[in-house]
Design an enzyme around this catalytic site. Structure first.
Site, PDB file in Angstrom:
ATOM      1  N   THR A 100       0.874  -1.175   0.000  1.00 13.58           N
ATOM      2  CA  THR A 100       0.000   0.000   0.000  1.00 13.58           C
ATOM      3  C   THR A 100       0.915   1.229   0.000  1.00 13.58           C
ATOM      4  OG1 THR A 100       0.012   0.253   2.399  1.00 13.58           O
ATOM      5  CG2 THR A 100      -1.666  -1.234   1.472  1.00 13.58           C
ATOM      6  N   ALA A 102      -1.270  -4.027   8.562  1.00 18.47           N
ATOM      7  CA  ALA A 102      -2.434  -3.275   9.041  1.00 18.47           C
ATOM      8  C   ALA A 102      -2.480  -1.941   8.324  1.00 18.47           C
ATOM      9  CB  ALA A 102      -2.332  -3.030  10.553  1.00 18.47           C
ATOM     10  N   THR A 125      -1.508  -3.001  19.441  1.00 22.74           N
ATOM     11  CA  THR A 125      -1.143  -1.669  19.915  1.00 22.74           C
ATOM     12  C   THR A 125      -1.712  -1.404  21.308  1.00 22.74           C
ATOM     13  OG1 THR A 125      -1.594   0.666  19.496  1.00 22.74           O
ATOM     14  CG2 THR A 125      -3.163  -0.864  18.584  1.00 22.74           C
ATOM     15  N   ASP A 126      -1.061  -0.500  22.025  1.00 20.93           N
ATOM     16  CA  ASP A 126      -1.594  -0.081  23.337  1.00 20.93           C
ATOM     17  C   ASP A 126      -2.883   0.734  23.189  1.00 20.93           C
ATOM     18  OD1 ASP A 126      -0.442   2.239  22.275  1.00 20.93           O
ATOM     19  OD2 ASP A 126       0.793   2.681  24.032  1.00 20.93           O
ATOM     20  N   GLU A 127      -3.157   1.207  21.963  1.00 25.29           N
ATOM     21  CA  GLU A 127      -4.342   2.062  21.768  1.00 25.29           C
ATOM     22  C   GLU A 127      -5.649   1.320  22.000  1.00 25.29           C
ATOM     23  OE1 GLU A 127      -4.470   4.462  18.321  1.00 25.29           O
ATOM     24  OE2 GLU A 127      -2.377   5.037  18.472  1.00 25.29           O
ATOM     25  N   TYR A 134      -9.169   3.340  13.733  1.00 21.22           N
ATOM     26  CA  TYR A 134      -7.966   2.491  13.726  1.00 21.22           C
ATOM     27  C   TYR A 134      -7.921   1.605  14.972  1.00 21.22           C
ATOM     28  CZ  TYR A 134      -3.173   1.189  14.889  1.00 21.22           C
ATOM     29  OH  TYR A 134      -2.061   0.480  15.285  1.00 21.22           O
ATOM     30  N   SER A 135      -7.992   2.246  16.149  1.00 17.15           N
ATOM     31  CA  SER A 135      -7.786   1.436  17.367  1.00 17.15           C
ATOM     32  C   SER A 135      -8.938   0.466  17.609  1.00 17.15           C
ATOM     33  CB  SER A 135      -7.534   2.326  18.586  1.00 17.15           C
ATOM     34  OG  SER A 135      -8.522   3.295  18.735  1.00 17.15           O
ATOM     35  N   LYS A 159      -8.172  -2.532  15.507  1.00 10.35           N
ATOM     36  CA  LYS A 159      -7.098  -3.324  16.128  1.00 10.35           C
ATOM     37  C   LYS A 159      -7.666  -4.094  17.332  1.00 10.35           C
ATOM     38  CE  LYS A 159      -3.320  -3.642  15.236  1.00 10.35           C
ATOM     39  NZ  LYS A 159      -2.581  -4.519  14.291  1.00 10.35           N
ATOM     40  N   LYS A 203       3.789   9.980  10.013  1.00  4.30           N
ATOM     41  CA  LYS A 203       3.778   9.826  11.467  1.00  4.30           C
ATOM     42  C   LYS A 203       4.510  10.994  12.133  1.00  4.30           C
ATOM     43  CE  LYS A 203       1.694   5.711  11.490  1.00  4.30           C
ATOM     44  NZ  LYS A 203       1.750   5.144  10.151  1.00  4.30           N
TER      45      LYS A 203
HETATM   46  P1  NAD Z   1       2.965   0.687   8.448  1.00  3.28           P
HETATM   47  O1  NAD Z   1       1.744   1.429   8.014  1.00  3.28           O
HETATM   48  O2  NAD Z   1       4.290   1.357   8.381  1.00  3.28           O
HETATM   49  O3  NAD Z   1       3.082  -0.664   7.608  1.00  3.28           O
HETATM   50  C1  NAD Z   1       1.977  -1.491   7.332  1.00  3.28           C
HETATM   51  C2  NAD Z   1       2.402  -2.493   6.263  1.00  3.28           C
HETATM   52  O4  NAD Z   1       1.282  -3.372   6.023  1.00  3.28           O
HETATM   53  C3  NAD Z   1       2.741  -1.839   4.911  1.00  3.28           C
HETATM   54  O5  NAD Z   1       3.915  -2.398   4.384  1.00  3.28           O
HETATM   55  C4  NAD Z   1       1.535  -2.160   4.030  1.00  3.28           C
HETATM   56  O6  NAD Z   1       1.845  -2.253   2.664  1.00  3.28           O
HETATM   57  C5  NAD Z   1       1.093  -3.495   4.626  1.00  3.28           C
HETATM   58  N1  NAD Z   1      -0.331  -3.776   4.374  1.00  3.28           N
HETATM   59  C6  NAD Z   1      -1.386  -2.949   4.598  1.00  3.28           C
HETATM   60  N2  NAD Z   1      -2.539  -3.554   4.235  1.00  3.28           N
HETATM   61  C7  NAD Z   1      -2.199  -4.794   3.791  1.00  3.28           C
HETATM   62  C8  NAD Z   1      -2.947  -5.904   3.281  1.00  3.28           C
HETATM   63  N3  NAD Z   1      -4.286  -5.848   3.167  1.00  3.28           N
HETATM   64  N4  NAD Z   1      -2.297  -7.031   2.933  1.00  3.28           N
HETATM   65  C9  NAD Z   1      -0.931  -7.089   3.043  1.00  3.28           C
HETATM   66  N5  NAD Z   1      -0.172  -6.076   3.496  1.00  3.28           N
HETATM   67  C10 NAD Z   1      -0.803  -4.944   3.861  1.00  3.28           C
HETATM   68  O7  NAD Z   1       2.644   0.193   9.906  1.00  3.28           O
HETATM   69  P2  NAD Z   1       3.623   0.011  11.169  1.00  3.28           P
HETATM   70  O8  NAD Z   1       3.709   1.285  11.908  1.00  3.28           O
HETATM   71  O9  NAD Z   1       4.839  -0.697  10.743  1.00  3.28           O
HETATM   72  O10 NAD Z   1       2.726  -0.980  12.060  1.00  3.28           O
HETATM   73  C11 NAD Z   1       2.811  -2.390  11.860  1.00  3.28           C
HETATM   74  C12 NAD Z   1       1.950  -3.085  12.892  1.00  3.28           C
HETATM   75  O11 NAD Z   1       2.357  -2.714  14.193  1.00  3.28           O
HETATM   76  C13 NAD Z   1       0.467  -2.729  12.799  1.00  3.28           C
HETATM   77  O12 NAD Z   1      -0.276  -3.904  13.054  1.00  3.28           O
HETATM   78  C14 NAD Z   1       0.267  -1.715  13.909  1.00  3.28           C
HETATM   79  O13 NAD Z   1      -1.057  -1.752  14.393  1.00  3.28           O
HETATM   80  C15 NAD Z   1       1.243  -2.223  14.934  1.00  3.28           C
HETATM   81  N6  NAD Z   1       1.771  -1.231  15.884  1.00  3.28           N
HETATM   82  C16 NAD Z   1       2.377  -0.093  15.418  1.00  3.28           C
HETATM   83  C17 NAD Z   1       2.942   0.795  16.322  1.00  3.28           C
HETATM   84  C18 NAD Z   1       3.656   2.061  15.862  1.00  3.28           C
HETATM   85  O14 NAD Z   1       4.060   2.866  16.680  1.00  3.28           O
HETATM   86  N7  NAD Z   1       3.863   2.275  14.557  1.00  3.28           N
HETATM   87  C19 NAD Z   1       2.869   0.528  17.701  1.00  3.28           C
HETATM   88  C20 NAD Z   1       2.225  -0.629  18.137  1.00  3.28           C
HETATM   89  C21 NAD Z   1       1.701  -1.515  17.215  1.00  3.28           C
HETATM   90  O1  DAU Z   2       0.469   3.747  20.465  1.00  2.79           O
HETATM   91  C1  DAU Z   2       0.760   2.956  19.368  1.00  2.79           C
HETATM   92  C2  DAU Z   2       0.289   3.639  18.105  1.00  2.79           C
HETATM   93  O2  DAU Z   2       1.198   4.703  17.854  1.00  2.79           O
HETATM   94  C3  DAU Z   2       0.224   2.697  16.897  1.00  2.79           C
HETATM   95  O3  DAU Z   2      -0.772   1.730  17.136  1.00  2.79           O
HETATM   96  C4  DAU Z   2      -0.105   3.465  15.610  1.00  2.79           C
HETATM   97  O4  DAU Z   2      -0.055   2.583  14.498  1.00  2.79           O
HETATM   98  C5  DAU Z   2       0.916   4.573  15.448  1.00  2.79           C
HETATM   99  O5  DAU Z   2       0.594   5.359  14.308  1.00  2.79           O
HETATM  100  C6  DAU Z   2       0.946   5.456  16.696  1.00  2.79           C
HETATM  101  O6  DAU Z   2      -0.308   6.152  16.830  1.00  2.79           O
HETATM  102  P1  DAU Z   2      -0.364   7.726  17.232  1.00  2.79           P
HETATM  103  O7  DAU Z   2      -1.658   8.256  16.746  1.00  2.79           O
HETATM  104  O8  DAU Z   2       0.007   7.898  18.655  1.00  2.79           O
HETATM  105  O9  DAU Z   2       0.881   8.236  16.324  1.00  2.79           O
HETATM  106  P2  DAU Z   2       1.113   9.540  15.442  1.00  2.79           P
HETATM  107  O10 DAU Z   2       2.531   9.480  14.983  1.00  2.79           O
HETATM  108  O11 DAU Z   2       0.070   9.726  14.407  1.00  2.79           O
HETATM  109  O12 DAU Z   2       0.955  10.722  16.499  1.00  2.79           O
HETATM  110  C7  DAU Z   2       1.722  10.765  17.698  1.00  2.79           C
HETATM  111  C8  DAU Z   2       1.232  11.955  18.515  1.00  2.79           C
HETATM  112  O13 DAU Z   2       1.590  13.184  17.843  1.00  2.79           O
HETATM  113  C9  DAU Z   2      -0.276  12.033  18.679  1.00  2.79           C
HETATM  114  O14 DAU Z   2      -0.573  12.567  19.952  1.00  2.79           O
HETATM  115  C10 DAU Z   2      -0.724  12.999  17.586  1.00  2.79           C
HETATM  116  C11 DAU Z   2       0.420  13.965  17.516  1.00  2.79           C
HETATM  117  N1  DAU Z   2       0.705  14.593  16.212  1.00  2.79           N
HETATM  118  C12 DAU Z   2       0.789  13.804  15.104  1.00  2.79           C
HETATM  119  C13 DAU Z   2       1.114  14.346  13.875  1.00  2.79           C
HETATM  120  C14 DAU Z   2       1.205  13.486  12.637  1.00  2.79           C
HETATM  121  C15 DAU Z   2       0.963  15.968  16.152  1.00  2.79           C
HETATM  122  O15 DAU Z   2       0.892  16.687  17.157  1.00  2.79           O
HETATM  123  N2  DAU Z   2       1.293  16.502  14.931  1.00  2.79           N
HETATM  124  C16 DAU Z   2       1.389  15.767  13.791  1.00  2.79           C
HETATM  125  O16 DAU Z   2       1.703  16.321  12.721  1.00  2.79           O
END
Ligand code: NAD
Ligand code: DAU
Length: 332
Positions: free
Chosen positions: A36, A80, A121-123, A148-149, A152, A187
């Site tokens: 994606t 995801a 996720t913790d969310e 999203y959350s 999940k 992000k």
């Molecule tokens: P990301 O958005 O960077 O990557 C998601 C990946 O999944 C991408 O490579 C995308 O192409 C693939 N994907 C999406 N839909 C798909 C489908 N239908 N079939 C196959 N592949 C598909 O996400 P991330 O931040 O790496 O998060 C990965 C996992 O970790 C997620 O399950 C998310 O909920 C979880 N998570 C993320 C965080 C965080 O801080 N980023 C924290 C806790 C848990």
């Molecule tokens: O807690 C785990 C989660 O952390 C994961 O499950 C999600 O996949 C991951 O995206 C992340 O979620 P958040 O919503 O916390 O992450 P994000 O990076 O979008 O935002 C972090 C914090 O910063 C949140 O409080 C929103 C704020 N923010 C975000 C953006 C993009 C800003 O203030 N300005 C911004 O431009």
């Protein structure tokens, strides 16, 4: 040697895990990823062909997931739709991938009796007050806020039901906010770093008081490998590194490291339903499985992450303009 099927392995955390496994074990990894907007093959460049293969496809495709699961020993499920802001503007892909995709994979794992690890996720626990002395634990009730959350949370509950009703050999981990290289520029941390590189002022949602519990992606990968090695099926493990910080402090830290005044940012429209604070108690993972985070110094981790984005502009540049155009429409 095990054959591990990693879904979502071209994303931020999934690709970190793939590198971590190939660097630290003799396992073979197959990545299944739809590529994606969030998937990037460049994050998997240079991996050893004899221990790594890549399949482009959708986790909702039952015959594909059946075939790949049958050929694996273990499935680690990262794929995801992962971004809260996107889920508030177009929830449907979150239902498809996070709910139907997870269902499709656990059906395959059930049929072929394969070990399954679900990344979450913790969310799913909702949020905490700023001064609340409690942190999330494995027994905190589910109370998700965003599309999203909630998807999940739904996917976690499906895995739990498959464990109880069908004996699926599954574990679940719920991790806090990850940071590090290869994170999409939508992000928070990479958005602000690349904004500063582009001469754009960082954007803080609302007052910027919201707290996230930051963990380096390498520590998350090490925790997942520990759960695969020593975790008890049917159990949930929370992953966190005691990294609570409010968004304002994080932006100030980024600005200072990048040679600008700490207050050179703008406040923009807040995220609807914006969770106030996340905080993880990871005692169970530490005491029962012996995991400890190694990236204790967030300031040094941020400095390294800034250096990585400065050095790897070719990785993030193609995504930047479209991402900022999307935010502009949203007033953020
Ligand atoms: P990301 O958005 O960077 O990557 C998601 C990946 O999944 C991408 O490579 C995308 O192409 C693939 N994907 C999406 N839909 C798909 C489908 N239908 N079939 C196959 N592949 C598909 O996400 P991330 O931040 O790496 O998060 C990965 C996992 O970790 C997620 O399950 C998310 O909920 C979880 N998570 C993320 C965080 C965080 O801080 N980023 C924290 C806790 C848990
Ligand atoms: O807690 C785990 C989660 O952390 C994961 O499950 C999600 O996949 C991951 O995206 C992340 O979620 P958040 O919503 O916390 O992450 P994000 O990076 O979008 O935002 C972090 C914090 O910063 C949140 O409080 C929103 C704020 N923010 C975000 C953006 C993009 C800003 O203030 N300005 C911004 O431009």
């Amino acid at each position: 040697m095990q054959k591990i099927l990693v879904t979502g392995g071209a994303g931020f955390i999934g690709s970190n895990f793939v590198h971590y496994v190939l660097d630290n074990t003799d396992h073979h990894v197959t990545v299944l990823d739809k590529l994606t907007y969030a998937g990037n093959l460049a994050s998997l460049a240079g991996l050893p062909a004899e221990r790594f293969s890549f399949v482009q496809g959708d986790i909702c495709d039952g015959s594909l997931t059946d075939r790949l699961t049958a050929a694996a020993d273990v499935v680690v499920h990262y794929a995801a739709e992962s971004h809260n802001d996107n889920s508030l503007h177009d929830p449907r892909p979150f239902l498809d991938t996070n709910i139907i995709g997870t269902y499709t994979l656990i059906e395959a794992a059930r049929k072929h009796n394969k070990r399954f690890h679900h990344i979450s996720t913790d969310e799913v626990y909702g949020d905490l007050e700023l001064e609340d002395p409690e942190r999330f634990t494995e027994s905190t009730p589910y109370n998700p806020s965003s599309p999203y959350s909630s998807t999940k949370a739904g996917s976690d509950l499906l895995v739990r039901a498959w464990v109880r009703s069908f004996g699926l050999q599954a574990t679940i981990s719920n991790c806090s906010n990850n940071y590090g290289p290869y994170q999409h520029v939508e992000k928070f941390i990479p958005r602000q770093i690349t904004n500063v590189i582009d001469g754009i002022r960082p954007k803080l949602y609302g007052a910027g008081e919201n707290v996230r519990d930051w963990i380096h992606a390498n520590d998350h990968s090490a925790a997942v490998l520990t759960i695969l090695d020593k975790g008890v099926t049917g159990e949930t493990y929370l992953i966190g590194a005691d990294g609570e910080k409010n968004n304002k402090d994080v932006v100030e830290q980024i600005l200072t490291h990048m040679g600008l005044p700490g207050d050179a940012y703008d406040h923009v429209t807040d995220r609807p339903g914006h969770d106030l604070r996340y905080a993880i108690d990871s005692s169970k993972l530490r005491s029962e499985l012996g995991w400890v985070p190694k990236f204790a110094n967030f300031d040094a981790g941020i400095e390294d992450t800034i250096a990585w984005y400065r050095k790897h502009e070719e990785w993030w540049r193609p995504q930047k303009a479209a991402t900022e155009a999307r935010y502009q429409v949203q007033g953020q």
